[in-house]
Design a protein around this motif. Structure first.
Motif, PDB file in Angstrom:
ATOM      1  N   ASN A 285       0.832  -1.208   0.000  1.00 50.18           N
ATOM      2  CA  ASN A 285       0.000   0.000   0.000  1.00 50.18           C
ATOM      3  C   ASN A 285       0.866   1.257   0.000  1.00 50.18           C
ATOM      4  OD1 ASN A 285      -2.526  -1.306  -0.025  1.00 50.18           O
ATOM      5  ND2 ASN A 285      -2.455  -1.603   2.200  1.00 50.18           N
ATOM      6  N   ASP A 286       1.976   1.218   0.753  1.00 47.76           N
ATOM      7  CA  ASP A 286       2.887   2.368   0.761  1.00 47.76           C
ATOM      8  C   ASP A 286       3.504   2.570  -0.625  1.00 47.76           C
ATOM      9  OD1 ASP A 286       2.411   2.837   3.413  1.00 47.76           O
ATOM     10  OD2 ASP A 286       4.258   1.892   4.137  1.00 47.76           O
ATOM     11  N   LEU A 287       3.867   1.449  -1.267  1.00 45.51           N
ATOM     12  CA  LEU A 287       4.453   1.540  -2.604  1.00 45.51           C
ATOM     13  C   LEU A 287       3.434   2.082  -3.599  1.00 45.51           C
ATOM     14  CD1 LEU A 287       6.827   1.056  -4.469  1.00 45.51           C
ATOM     15  CD2 LEU A 287       6.118  -1.331  -4.699  1.00 45.51           C
ATOM     16  N   LYS A 288       2.212   1.601  -3.502  1.00 51.15           N
ATOM     17  CA  LYS A 288       1.142   2.078  -4.390  1.00 51.15           C
ATOM     18  C   LYS A 288       0.926   3.579  -4.196  1.00 51.15           C
ATOM     19  CE  LYS A 288      -3.738   1.324  -5.546  1.00 51.15           C
ATOM     20  NZ  LYS A 288      -4.969   0.564  -5.217  1.00 51.15           N
ATOM     21  N   SER A 289       0.953   4.024  -2.948  1.00 56.58           N
ATOM     22  CA  SER A 289       0.747   5.452  -2.664  1.00 56.58           C
ATOM     23  C   SER A 289       1.857   6.299  -3.275  1.00 56.58           C
ATOM     24  CB  SER A 289       0.691   5.679  -1.145  1.00 56.58           C
ATOM     25  OG  SER A 289      -0.428   5.032  -0.581  1.00 56.58           O
ATOM     26  N   SER A 290       3.087   5.788  -3.250  1.00 58.08           N
ATOM     27  CA  SER A 290       4.201   6.544  -3.820  1.00 58.08           C
ATOM     28  C   SER A 290       4.037   6.691  -5.335  1.00 58.08           C
ATOM     29  CB  SER A 290       5.532   5.871  -3.491  1.00 58.08           C
ATOM     30  OG  SER A 290       5.736   4.700  -4.258  1.00 58.08           O
ATOM     31  N   ILE A 291       3.544   5.634  -5.991  1.00 58.46           N
ATOM     32  CA  ILE A 291       3.318   5.681  -7.444  1.00 58.46           C
ATOM     33  C   ILE A 291       2.184   6.645  -7.773  1.00 58.46           C
ATOM     34  CG2 ILE A 291       2.618   4.325  -9.448  1.00 58.46           C
ATOM     35  CD1 ILE A 291       3.993   1.904  -8.097  1.00 58.46           C
ATOM     36  N   GLU A 292       1.120   6.607  -6.988  1.00 60.18           N
ATOM     37  CA  GLU A 292      -0.014   7.507  -7.207  1.00 60.18           C
ATOM     38  C   GLU A 292       0.396   8.966  -7.010  1.00 60.18           C
ATOM     39  OE1 GLU A 292      -2.872   5.999  -4.466  1.00 60.18           O
ATOM     40  OE2 GLU A 292      -3.619   4.436  -5.840  1.00 60.18           O
ATOM     41  N   ALA A 293       1.254   9.212  -6.034  1.00 58.37           N
ATOM     42  CA  ALA A 293       1.730  10.581  -5.797  1.00 58.37           C
ATOM     43  C   ALA A 293       2.531  11.093  -6.983  1.00 58.37           C
ATOM     44  CB  ALA A 293       2.572  10.630  -4.524  1.00 58.37           C
ATOM     45  N   SER A 294       3.334  10.226  -7.592  1.00 62.44           N
ATOM     46  CA  SER A 294       4.112  10.619  -8.767  1.00 62.44           C
ATOM     47  C   SER A 294       3.204  10.947  -9.945  1.00 62.44           C
ATOM     48  CB  SER A 294       5.082   9.502  -9.157  1.00 62.44           C
ATOM     49  OG  SER A 294       6.118   9.385  -8.212  1.00 62.44           O
ATOM     50  N   ASN A 295       2.116  10.209 -10.087  1.00 60.91           N
ATOM     51  CA  ASN A 295       1.145  10.504 -11.138  1.00 60.91           C
ATOM     52  C   ASN A 295       0.503  11.869 -10.908  1.00 60.91           C
ATOM     53  OD1 ASN A 295       1.366   8.166 -12.712  1.00 60.91           O
ATOM     54  ND2 ASN A 295      -0.041   7.021 -11.417  1.00 60.91           N
ATOM     55  N   THR A 296       0.166  12.142  -9.662  1.00 60.03           N
ATOM     56  CA  THR A 296      -0.479  13.414  -9.325  1.00 60.03           C
ATOM     57  C   THR A 296       0.440  14.592  -9.644  1.00 60.03           C
ATOM     58  OG1 THR A 296      -1.743  12.355  -7.552  1.00 60.03           O
ATOM     59  CG2 THR A 296      -1.516  14.761  -7.462  1.00 60.03           C
ATOM     60  N   GLU A 297       1.731  14.410  -9.371  1.00 57.02           N
ATOM     61  CA  GLU A 297       2.702  15.476  -9.638  1.00 57.02           C
ATOM     62  C   GLU A 297       3.110  15.529 -11.101  1.00 57.02           C
ATOM     63  OE1 GLU A 297       6.061  15.485  -7.010  1.00 57.02           O
ATOM     64  OE2 GLU A 297       4.860  14.896  -5.287  1.00 57.02           O
ATOM     65  N   ASP A 298       2.673  14.529 -11.890  1.00 54.46           N
ATOM     66  CA  ASP A 298       2.970  14.484 -13.326  1.00 54.46           C
ATOM     67  C   ASP A 298       4.470  14.517 -13.588  1.00 54.46           C
ATOM     68  OD1 ASP A 298       2.167  14.255 -15.966  1.00 54.46           O
ATOM     69  OD2 ASP A 298       2.187  16.412 -16.302  1.00 54.46           O
ATOM     70  N   ARG A 299       5.216  13.734 -12.802  1.00 62.63           N
ATOM     71  CA  ARG A 299       6.666  13.695 -12.952  1.00 62.63           C
ATOM     72  C   ARG A 299       7.040  12.994 -14.265  1.00 62.63           C
ATOM     73  NH1 ARG A 299       9.941  14.125  -8.442  1.00 62.63           N
ATOM     74  NH2 ARG A 299      11.144  12.255  -8.955  1.00 62.63           N
ATOM     75  N   PRO A 300       8.040  13.512 -14.993  1.00 59.77           N
ATOM     76  CA  PRO A 300       8.481  12.868 -16.244  1.00 59.77           C
ATOM     77  C   PRO A 300       9.009  11.463 -15.973  1.00 59.77           C
ATOM     78  CG  PRO A 300       9.408  15.072 -16.010  1.00 59.77           C
ATOM     79  CD  PRO A 300       8.809  14.737 -14.693  1.00 59.77           C
TER      80      PRO A 300
END
Length: 468
Positions: free
Chosen positions: A37-52
């Motif tokens: 769940n922590d790993l999933k949250s980190s991936i979702e946060a990167s999507n939200t920030e639209d990181r390249p």
């Protein structure tokens, strides 16, 4: 940069074991008991920030085994192995595409191995089609590939150029026939030169060559000849690695006779030769094993203090997540690292079940994030703005790192760093010892020295863990 003079007495004084910091924390800290769940949250946060995105594809096959090699590779002459591997890469891309926002731009792509040129033209075309149809590339994306001159086919440079590849990294290791035979990598100089010419004729604009010092039968004189021949190729970058003889970790190295390996004093002489020769020839010493032309993007980025470091090595791109595919590959985002299964059969089994093949991961704490920033700024840009750290992380650097600053005092006396109330700057002398300097800020390093390679030369009795 003027010729960088190497003080061998100082180098020997600081020859201790430590990570190469392609990540922080190093890969030996990654765990199979991570919280999904922590790993999933980190991936979702990167999507939200639209990181390249920076894409990495591990292509593990090789036709023959180089006895020195510690990479994750599979030796085979069966071309159908690549077809099956592409089937599974397609499964992984489609499975993990559900995690990644399709709006995120890809700014980098790298093929590593193994031997990417094991894949024939049709297979490389299929791989590119898979990637192009599933990811959104920026117009100026940087595409690079590792090339083995022994397997590159005449049609591949033009094909790769049409797909957008402009950077190539060639394995040479050593031009000396006796050394080549001793490590089971026969590669005539003319073959290497022809490969470089073909790549440049196709339109490739950046060529890196890999050399290794510390291999069987090498001497300072023989390596000087290899270095001279490599310089005649006029590469844009050099990566010159220190061979670590660890047969208990890399079984193939048992074939290499230890009494043929150069003594530590000889390896030091080769290190001095490499550093002073290349800097005299107008290559900028980036750090660790890497040198680049003064006008190269890596050199320019370091001068501007915008250079980055990740599992793909040094990079000019900041704020980028690595999305890595294939067996053993390591991905990273702003707050996490996650690595695929290293065993290809386990990797396939998990994909057959529709399961993301992550074997190990690590989610960073706030302290990890602070230390990673500090370490990578020093490793890449040789300078740390303490006020900037305070602002980014809401800390008081001199209090937070009081013990670490105290540990730097002897290094300051030896001329490796310059410390003020507002900055830490690595001197020219300190460039050769940046791993040692970075280790002073590593909270995981105490007690772990035996798990890593020596920062300068490797006695045969020291175990080693690769953090790539």
């Amino acid at each position: 940069m003027n010729t960088l003079e190497v003080n061998l007495d100082l180098i020997q004084q600081y020859n201790e074991a430590g990570p190469r910091y392609t990540s922080y924390p190093p890969a030996n800290i990654f765990s199979d008991s991570f919280d999904r769940n922590d790993l999933k949250s980190s991936i979702e946060a990167s999507n939200t920030e639209d990181r390249p995105l920076s894409l990495y594809f591990h292509l593990p096959f090789c036709h023959s085994l180089c006895w020195f090699c510690g990479c994750n590779k599979i030796i085979t002459h069966n071309p159908e192995a690549a077809d099956e591997y592409l089937d599974y890469l397609e499964k992984e891309i489609k499975l993990r595409s559900e995690e990644i926002s399709q709006e995120r731009k890809v700014v980098q792509l790298h093929y590593g191995g193994g031997t990417p040129t094991f894949f024939n033209g049709d297979q490389l075309a299929r791989l590119w089609s898979l990637i192009e149809s599933n990811f959104n590339f920026s117009d100026d994306a940087e595409l690079s590939i590792e090339i083995d001159p022994r397997t590159m086919q005449a049609s591949q440079p033009e094909l790769l150029f049409k797909q957008g590849f402009r950077r190539a990294s060639l394995g040479i290791q050593d031009f000396n026939p006796q050394v080549q035979k001793a490590v089971h990598r026969i590669q005539p100089e003319e073959m290497t030169r022809s490969t470089v010419d073909q790549l440049r004729d196709a339109g490739f604009t950046s060529i890196n060559v890999d050399l290794i010092y510390g291999l069987p039968y090498q001497t300072a004189k023989s390596f000087e000849e290899t270095l001279s021949r490599a310089l005649a190729l006029n590469p844009d970058r050099f990566a010159i690695f220190n061979y670590a003889h660890v047969p208990w970790i890399v079984p193939a190295q048992r074939i290499i006779k230890e009494d043929t390996l150069p003594a530590p004093a000889t390896k030091l002489a080769m290190l001095k030769l490499i550093t002073e020769t290349l800097t005299r020839e107008s290559y900028h010493y980036i750090g660790l094993d890497h040198f680049a032309r003064e006008e190269d993007e890596l050199s320019v980025a370091q001068k501007r203090r915008t250079l980055q470091r990740n599992f793909q090595g040094y990079s000019t791109y900041a704020g980028v997540d690595i999305q890595a595919y294939g067996v053993s590959s390591i991905s990273q985002n702003k707050t996490a690292y996650f690595q695929n299964e290293k065993d290809i059969n386990v990797w396939k089994e998990r994909l057959d079940k529709g399961d993301t093949p992550t074997a190990k991961a690590y989610v960073l704490t706030k302290d990890d994030e602070i230390r990673r920033y500090v370490i990578l700024e020093l490793m890449c840009n040789l300078f740390l703005d303490l006020d900037q750290v305070n602002e980014l992380f809401s800390i008081e650097f001199n209090d937070y790192f009081a013990d670490e600053l105290n540990a730097l005092s002897s290094m300051e006396q030896d001329g490796l760093v310059q410390v003020t109330n507002n900055s830490i700057e690595i001197t020219d002398t300190g460039r050769l010892l940046i791993r040692n300097i970075a280790m002073r800020f590593d909270a995981f390093h105490k007690g772990a020295q035996g798990r890593f390679s020596k920062t300068i030369y490797e006695p045969a009795s020291i175990p080693r863990v690769d953090d790539y």
